[in-house]
Design a protein around this motif. Structure first.
Motif, PDB file in Angstrom:
ATOM      1  N   CYS A 110       0.834  -1.205   0.000  1.00 47.67           N
ATOM      2  CA  CYS A 110       0.000   0.000   0.000  1.00 47.67           C
ATOM      3  C   CYS A 110       0.874   1.262   0.000  1.00 47.67           C
ATOM      4  O   CYS A 110       0.533   2.271  -0.636  1.00 47.67           O
ATOM      5  CB  CYS A 110      -0.930  -0.004   1.212  1.00 47.67           C
ATOM      6  SG  CYS A 110      -2.232  -1.254   1.133  1.00 47.67           S
ATOM      7  N   LYS A 111       2.005   1.206   0.690  1.00 49.46           N
ATOM      8  CA  LYS A 111       2.934   2.336   0.684  1.00 49.46           C
ATOM      9  C   LYS A 111       3.498   2.552  -0.717  1.00 49.46           C
ATOM     10  O   LYS A 111       3.625   3.700  -1.185  1.00 49.46           O
ATOM     11  CB  LYS A 111       4.067   2.073   1.676  1.00 49.46           C
ATOM     12  CG  LYS A 111       5.088   3.199   1.750  1.00 49.46           C
ATOM     13  CD  LYS A 111       6.189   2.874   2.756  1.00 49.46           C
ATOM     14  CE  LYS A 111       7.228   3.995   2.804  1.00 49.46           C
ATOM     15  NZ  LYS A 111       8.338   3.672   3.753  1.00 49.46           N
ATOM     16  N   ALA A 112       3.809   1.453  -1.415  1.00 52.29           N
ATOM     17  CA  ALA A 112       4.317   1.563  -2.784  1.00 52.29           C
ATOM     18  C   ALA A 112       3.274   2.182  -3.704  1.00 52.29           C
ATOM     19  O   ALA A 112       3.604   2.954  -4.608  1.00 52.29           O
ATOM     20  CB  ALA A 112       4.731   0.181  -3.297  1.00 52.29           C
ATOM     21  N   LYS A 116       3.839   5.555  -5.680  1.00 50.44           N
ATOM     22  CA  LYS A 116       3.850   5.322  -7.126  1.00 50.44           C
ATOM     23  C   LYS A 116       5.142   4.656  -7.590  1.00 50.44           C
ATOM     24  O   LYS A 116       5.742   5.040  -8.596  1.00 50.44           O
ATOM     25  CB  LYS A 116       3.620   6.633  -7.875  1.00 50.44           C
ATOM     26  CG  LYS A 116       2.273   7.276  -7.572  1.00 50.44           C
ATOM     27  CD  LYS A 116       2.035   8.522  -8.412  1.00 50.44           C
ATOM     28  CE  LYS A 116       0.658   9.104  -8.115  1.00 50.44           C
ATOM     29  NZ  LYS A 116       0.369  10.305  -8.942  1.00 50.44           N
ATOM     30  N   VAL A 117       5.557   3.630  -6.841  1.00 47.25           N
ATOM     31  CA  VAL A 117       6.725   2.846  -7.239  1.00 47.25           C
ATOM     32  C   VAL A 117       6.270   1.421  -7.528  1.00 47.25           C
ATOM     33  O   VAL A 117       5.287   0.941  -6.954  1.00 47.25           O
ATOM     34  CB  VAL A 117       7.800   2.851  -6.131  1.00 47.25           C
ATOM     35  CG1 VAL A 117       8.309   4.266  -5.901  1.00 47.25           C
ATOM     36  CG2 VAL A 117       7.264   2.255  -4.838  1.00 47.25           C
ATOM     37  N   PRO A 118       6.964   0.701  -8.422  1.00 52.49           N
ATOM     38  CA  PRO A 118       6.543  -0.664  -8.770  1.00 52.49           C
ATOM     39  C   PRO A 118       6.647  -1.608  -7.572  1.00 52.49           C
ATOM     40  O   PRO A 118       7.577  -1.519  -6.770  1.00 52.49           O
ATOM     41  CB  PRO A 118       7.524  -1.070  -9.874  1.00 52.49           C
ATOM     42  CG  PRO A 118       8.057   0.220 -10.412  1.00 52.49           C
ATOM     43  CD  PRO A 118       8.105   1.157  -9.244  1.00 52.49           C
ATOM     44  N   ALA A 119       5.686  -2.510  -7.472  1.00 54.59           N
ATOM     45  CA  ALA A 119       5.699  -3.514  -6.403  1.00 54.59           C
ATOM     46  C   ALA A 119       4.718  -4.621  -6.741  1.00 54.59           C
ATOM     47  O   ALA A 119       3.798  -4.435  -7.548  1.00 54.59           O
ATOM     48  CB  ALA A 119       5.344  -2.884  -5.055  1.00 54.59           C
ATOM     49  N   ASP A 120       4.940  -5.778  -6.131  1.00 57.50           N
ATOM     50  CA  ASP A 120       4.049  -6.927  -6.312  1.00 57.50           C
ATOM     51  C   ASP A 120       3.685  -7.497  -4.945  1.00 57.50           C
ATOM     52  O   ASP A 120       4.443  -7.382  -3.975  1.00 57.50           O
ATOM     53  CB  ASP A 120       4.721  -8.019  -7.150  1.00 57.50           C
ATOM     54  CG  ASP A 120       4.971  -7.573  -8.579  1.00 57.50           C
ATOM     55  OD1 ASP A 120       3.993  -7.495  -9.343  1.00 57.50           O
ATOM     56  OD2 ASP A 120       6.142  -7.289  -8.913  1.00 57.50           O
ATOM     57  N   LEU A 121       2.526  -8.132  -4.887  1.00 59.63           N
ATOM     58  CA  LEU A 121       2.059  -8.735  -3.639  1.00 59.63           C
ATOM     59  C   LEU A 121       1.185  -9.938  -3.961  1.00 59.63           C
ATOM     60  O   LEU A 121       0.341  -9.880  -4.860  1.00 59.63           O
ATOM     61  CB  LEU A 121       1.236  -7.720  -2.825  1.00 59.63           C
ATOM     62  CG  LEU A 121       0.467  -8.278  -1.617  1.00 59.63           C
ATOM     63  CD1 LEU A 121       1.432  -8.726  -0.520  1.00 59.63           C
ATOM     64  CD2 LEU A 121      -0.523  -7.247  -1.072  1.00 59.63           C
ATOM     65  N   THR A 122       1.403 -11.025  -3.230  1.00 62.34           N
ATOM     66  CA  THR A 122       0.501 -12.178  -3.274  1.00 62.34           C
ATOM     67  C   THR A 122      -0.164 -12.306  -1.913  1.00 62.34           C
ATOM     68  O   THR A 122       0.515 -12.348  -0.883  1.00 62.34           O
ATOM     69  CB  THR A 122       1.258 -13.477  -3.607  1.00 62.34           C
ATOM     70  OG1 THR A 122       1.769 -13.392  -4.938  1.00 62.34           O
ATOM     71  CG2 THR A 122       0.321 -14.683  -3.516  1.00 62.34           C
ATOM     72  N   HIS A 138      -0.251  -6.043  -8.650  1.00 62.20           N
ATOM     73  CA  HIS A 138       0.911  -5.384  -9.238  1.00 62.20           C
ATOM     74  C   HIS A 138       0.604  -3.896  -9.337  1.00 62.20           C
ATOM     75  O   HIS A 138      -0.495  -3.508  -9.752  1.00 62.20           O
ATOM     76  CB  HIS A 138       1.215  -5.938 -10.631  1.00 62.20           C
ATOM     77  CG  HIS A 138       2.347  -5.224 -11.316  1.00 62.20           C
ATOM     78  ND1 HIS A 138       3.663  -5.465 -11.008  1.00 62.20           N
ATOM     79  CD2 HIS A 138       2.346  -4.255 -12.276  1.00 62.20           C
ATOM     80  CE1 HIS A 138       4.430  -4.695 -11.755  1.00 62.20           C
ATOM     81  NE2 HIS A 138       3.656  -3.944 -12.536  1.00 62.20           N
ATOM     82  N   THR A 139       1.550  -3.061  -8.927  1.00 69.56           N
ATOM     83  CA  THR A 139       1.335  -1.617  -8.994  1.00 69.56           C
ATOM     84  C   THR A 139       2.459  -0.930  -9.749  1.00 69.56           C
ATOM     85  O   THR A 139       3.630  -1.312  -9.634  1.00 69.56           O
ATOM     86  CB  THR A 139       1.210  -1.004  -7.584  1.00 69.56           C
ATOM     87  OG1 THR A 139       0.952   0.400  -7.712  1.00 69.56           O
ATOM     88  CG2 THR A 139       2.468  -1.218  -6.753  1.00 69.56           C
TER      89      THR A 139
END
Length: 767
Positions: A110-112, A116-122, A138-139
Motif C-alpha cells: 500500500c505504501k508503494a 507510485k513505485v513498482p511492487a508486487d504482492l501475493t 501489481h502496482t
C-alpha cells in the motif's frame, strides 16, 4: 472480507443477483490491465504450480480436518492461515475472523501504491469451503492491477474454479486498518443480461484486532446484524425505545429462544399479504428474553388484540426486503461498566460504499448469571449529523401495506410450527405436540457441541446443512444420543437403544397405546426425529427435521404428520414401515436396521457389495465362476465397477471410454481376458475405445448386506450376502455367496457368485 456486486431489477419483481465470486465466462477486462494482460490470466488458469505449492503447505491440515469433520471450523482455518504465514505468505480468512499473518507485506505494498513505485504482492485468503483465493497485485505509477484466482478441493483434489483480472478503480488503506478496493471485470453472461461489467467490492482487515473484540462481535452483534431490523440503526434505551421495530426484533429473537425458524411466513403470492395472530406468551417470551420491557409498553408499540390475547403480525413481504448488499458490524473497542454492563463500540464495515466505517454505534449489553444476556441501549455516535441507512427498508405502515398487497390472507392463531396440522387429523393433542417439540430440542442439545464449530451453509431443501459432515462426527452424534437414552441411528451404524423400538412394536401388535421417537442422523448433519404413535387403532408418525445454526444451535425447520399404513419388525431385525399416502419421489417403504450387525460385516459390505446392482446387470443374480465369467459381461456394469475402483463417477469423452481404462477395470475385477471383454462389451477398434452405456436407475431396487464370511486358505474370502428389499417387506429376498480375492494394492477380484431364492424371486435382467 466480502464480495459485493451490483444488483439489477428487471420489470416487476424480477431480481438478478450475480456473485463476484462466481466463475465468469471470460476472465479479465476487455482491455489489458497494466501489469497483467488477459493472456497472463489465461496462462495462470492452466499454470497453477504456485497455487499447488501453496495448497501443499496446508494439505495435511485440510486432510486431517476432513477426517475429523472439522473443515470450515475456526480452528482449522486458523491453522491454515498460520501455516501459510510460517512459509512467508500474507494470509487471512474469508470472514475476517482471524488476524492476518504477515500484514507488513500488505502495508508495504500500500505504501508503494501511495509513492507510485513498482511492487508486487501475493495475498492468500483461506475459505471455509476448504479452498482458498489467491490475489496477485501489481502496482505501477499508483495504479493497481489485480488477478484473483479461486481454488477449491473437489474429491480431495485441488481444482482451479476460475480467475478474473481487473484494474482497481478504488484503492485505500483505511485508518481502521482495512484494505478496500473496487474494480470491474467482464463476464459474458452478465454482460448479455445487463450490458455492463461485473463490479466487485473487497474489504480485507489487515491490522490486528484484539481477540476479545472478535468474540464479543460473534456473541452479541452478528446474531442480529443490520439485515431487516433497525436495532443498531436508531437511538434507544430502556427508558425510551424510540423507533425500535419490535416485529423485526421478534423475527431475530424467535429462533434464538425457540431454537427453530420463525414459522409465521409470508404468502407465496407476492401480491398478497399474510396476517397472523400470535399468542401473547409466544411473542412476549421472544422479545422479552433479550430486551427488558414491560408488557404494557410492548403492547402499545405493537398491535395487541386483548380479546384473544394475541399480537397481530405481518411478516415482511417481497416489497419490504431491502437492499441485498448491506454493512456488517465489527466491535472495535469495549468497556466494562461498574453496573455489570458492557459498552461495545461498533463500526459498520460496508464494502459496497468502500468504507470500513460507514457509521459507528455504541451498544450496551447486560450479561446475566445464567449465560444469557440482554440488550440495554444503542446510540449512533458517527457521523455527527447522522447516517442515512438507504439500504434498510422499514416495514410498511398499515395503509401502505393495504395499498401494496391486493389481498389479505388471515392465518389462525398458531403454536410454533404446527399451524398446518389439523386438530382432527393428528393423534397428538396440543399439549403433547408442545412437549414433544421441546423434548426434541432438548435431545438435540445433547449433541450441540459437535456442531458448535461446524461450517453451516444454506440449502434450498433443508434450510441449513453442515458442510463436510464426517463419518466420525455422525457416529459420535449417534453414540451421544444413545448414551442419553434416545433411540438413534445412522446409515452404516448400529442403532442405539433398539429395545425401545421393539417394545413399541410389541405394544402395537397387542393393540396397546404406545409412542417412540427415533433420531436418524443424516450425512449432511441434519437429524430427522421420527415419532411413531399408536392410539385408538390408528398409527401415525410425526417427523421433525432438525437443522443447525452457527454455534451449534438446533432448530426445527419442518414438521410433517403422516398416517402409517403398516409396520413390520422382521425376524432378522429390520423395522420397515410404509405410509398411506406415499411421499413424492419416495420409496414404497422406509426402514432401519434395529438389530446390530458386526463391524466386520459392515466393513465387508462397504468394500465389496455396496454400489453393485441386482437389477441393471446379471453379475450378482446368476451363478458363475471363472469357467463362464464372460457370460456376465455387460457394457452397463462398467460404470459401477469404475466407481468402486476409483471412488469417482466416470466422465466419458464423446460417449467413449478409452480401451486402456475399460480393460484394466474389467480384467482386474473379474476373471476375464481382454479378448472376452472386447467381444462382449462392444470394442471399437477404429478409436480403441468402448461405448459408454449409461445406467438408468430403477425404482425400489434391493441391496446386498454381508451377514457372515469365511477367510479361505487360498487368501480368498467367501461373503454370505442377504438381499434386502424393504419395498417388498423383505430383509432376505434372496441369499448369495460371493467369493472375492483381495489384492495388495487395495483392488480385488470377484471370483464367483452363487445365488439362491429366499423370500422373493431372484431378479431377472434382460441383456
Amino acid at each position: 472480507m466480502k464480495h459485493a456486486v451490483i444488483t439489477a431489477v428487471f420489470g416487476i419483481g424480477m431480481i438478478l443477483l450475480l456473485s463476484g465470486c462466481a466463475n465468469p465466462d471470460s476472465a479479465g477486462n476487455k482491455e489489458p490491465v497494466s501489469g497483467y494482460s488477459e493472456s497472463a490470466v489465461q496462462k495462470k488458469e492452466y499454470d497453477d504450480g504456485a497455487a499447488r505449492h501453496i495448497a501443499a503447505l496446508y494439505k495435511d491440515i485440510y486432510e486431517n480436518a476432513l477426517q475429523d469433520g472439522t473443515t470450515g471450523s475456526l480452528e482449522m482455518i486458523r491453522s491454515c492461515v498460520e501455516g501459510l504465514g510460517e512459509k512467508g505468505y500474507a494470509a487471512v480468512d474469508d470472514k475476517n475472523q482471524i488476524n492476518m499473518i504477515n500484514p507488513q507485506q500488505v502495508e508495504d505494498f500500500c505504501k508503494a501504491v501511495r509513492e507510485k513505485v513498482p511492487a508486487d504482492l501475493t495475498l492468500i485468503v483461506v475459505t471455509r469451503a476448504g479452498g482458498f483465493l489467491q490475489y496477485d497485485f501489481h502496482t505501477e505509477d499508483g495504479t493497481v492491477a489485480v488477478i484473483r484466482e479461486e481454488y477449491q478441493y473437489v474429491d480431495g483434489n485441488l481444482e482451479n474454479a476460475g480467475a478474473v483480472s481487473f484494474r482497481a478503480d478504488e484503492w485505500q488503506y483505511t485508518e481502521e486498518g482495512w484494505l478496500l478496493f473496487e474494480g470491474k471485470y467482464y463476464s459474458e453472461s452478465y454482460h448479455a443480461l445487463l450490458s455492463s461489467d461485473v463490479t466487485e467490492h473487497m474489504a480485507i482487515r489487515v491490522a490486528p484486532l484484539p481477540e476479545t473484540c472478535r468474540k464479543l462481535n460473534r456473541q452479541y452483534l452478528l446474531p442480529v446484524g443490520y439485515e431487516k431490523n433497525n436495532m443498531f440503526l436508531v437511538d434507544w434505551d430502556e427508558t425510551d425505545y424510540g423507533a425500535l421495530d419490535f416485529y423485526d426484533l421478534f423475527d431475530r429473537f424467535y429462533p434464538l429462544v425457540y431454537r427453530r425458524s420463525v414459522p409465521y411466513t409470508a404468502d407465496d403470492d407476492l401480491n398478497a399479504g399474510a396476517v397472523y395472530q400470535i399468542p401473547a406468551d409466544t411473542f412476549e417470551m421472544a422479545v422479552g428474553s433479550y430486551i427488558r420491557i414491560e408488557e404494557s409498553i410492548l403492547r402499545q408499540k405493537t398491535v395487541y388484540i386483548s380479546e384473544g390475547e394475541t399480537y397481530e403480525y405481518r411478516p415482511r413481504g417481497f416489497y419490504e426486503s431491502g437492499y441485498v448488499e448491506i454493512p456488517y458490524p465489527e466491535v472495535a473497542d469495549y468497556q466494562e461498566n461498574s453496573d455489570g454492563t458492557v459498552t461495545l463500540t461498533v463500526n459498520a464495515v460496508y464494502p459496497e460504499e468502500n468504507t470500513s466505517r460507514a457509521f459507528t454505534h455504541k451498544t450496551v449489553i447486560r450479561p446475566l448469571a445464567d449465560g444469557r444476556f440482554q440488550y440495554v441501549s444503542n446510540q449512533l455516535v458517527y457521523p455527527a449529523d447522522g447516517y442515512d441507512a438507504w439500504w434498510y427498508a422499514g416495514r410498511l405502515t398499515k395503509e401502505q401495506w393495504e395499498e401494496t398487497y391486493s389481498g389479505e390472507t388471515y392465518r389462525d392463531q398458531t403454536y410454533g410450527g404446527w399451524e398446518h396440522i389439523s386438530e382432527d387429523g393428528s393423534l397428538l393433542l396440543a399439549d403433547e405436540k408442545e412437549k414433544l417439540e421441546k423434548d426434541i430440542i432438548t435431545a438435540a442439545g445433547q449433541v450441540g457441541e459437535i456442531y458448535r464449530d461446524a461450517a453451516i451453509e444454506e440449502d434450498l431443501i433443508y434450510g441449513h446443512i453442515v458442510r463436510d459432515f464426517s463419518r466420525a462426527q455422525r457416529d459420535e452424534v449417534v453414540s451421544l444420543l444413545g448414551q442419553a437414552g434416545y433411540v438413534s441411528v445412522a446409515d452404516g451404524v448400529n442403532m442405539q437403544n433398539p429395545e425401545a423400538l421393539r417394545e413399541f412394536y410389541t405394544a402395537y401388535q397387542e393393540k396397546q397405546e404406545a409412542m417412540v421417537t427415533v433420531f436418524d442422523v443424516r450425512t449432511n448433519g441434519i437429524i430427522g426425529a421420527c415419532t411413531f404413535l399408536y392410539r385408538d387403532g390408528q398409527l401415525q408418525s410425526c417427523y421433525m427435521q432438525i437443522a443447525w445454526k452457527e454455534g451449534g444451535v438446533p432448530e426445527i425447520t419442518s414438521i410433517e404428520i403422516g398416517d402409517i399404513k403398516q409396520i413390520k419388525l422382521t425376524e432378522k431385525g429390520y423395522f420397515i414401515y410404509g405410509y398411506e399416502d406415499m411421499p413424492y419421489h419416495s420409496s414404497l417403504r422406509q426402514y432401519w436396521r434395529a438389530a446390530p450387525l458386526s463391524d466386520k460385516c459392515r466393513e465387508l459390505t462397504e468394500q465389496y457389495v455396496h454400489g453393485i446392482s441386482y437389477v441393471n446387470y446379471n453379475a450378482f443374480v446368476t451363478n458363475w465362476d471363472s469357467s463362464n465369467a464372460e457370460d456376465i459381461l455387460m457394457p452397463c456394469m462398467f460404470e459401477d465397477i469404475y466407481r468402486i475402483d476409483t471412488g469417482k463417477v466416470i466422465q466419458p469423452e464423446n460417449g467413449e471410454i478409452p480401451a486402456k481404462v475399460y480393460e484394466r477395470i474389467m480384467t482386474t475385477y473379474f476373471p476375464v481376458t481382454t479378448e472376452q471383454v472386447r467381444e462382449k462389451c462392444g470394442y471399437h477398434a477404429a478409436t480403441d475405445s468402448y461405448p459408454y452405456e449409461m445406467i438408468f436407475s430403477r425404482q425400489y431396487p434391493p441391496f446386498g448386506e454381508v451377514v457372515d464370511y469365511v477367510d479361505n486358505p487360498d487368501g480368498t474370502i467367501t461373503l454370505y450376502v442377504d438381499g434386502v428389499w424393504p419395498d417388498y417387506d423383505s430383509d432376505c429376498a434372496f441369499t448369495s455367496q460371493i467369493t472375492v480375492e483381495p489384492h495388495d494394492d487395495g483392488s480385488f477380484r470377484y471370483i464367483s457368485n452363487c445365488i439362491e431364492k429366499g423370500e422373493l424371486e431372484i431378479p431377472t435382467v434382460e441383456r
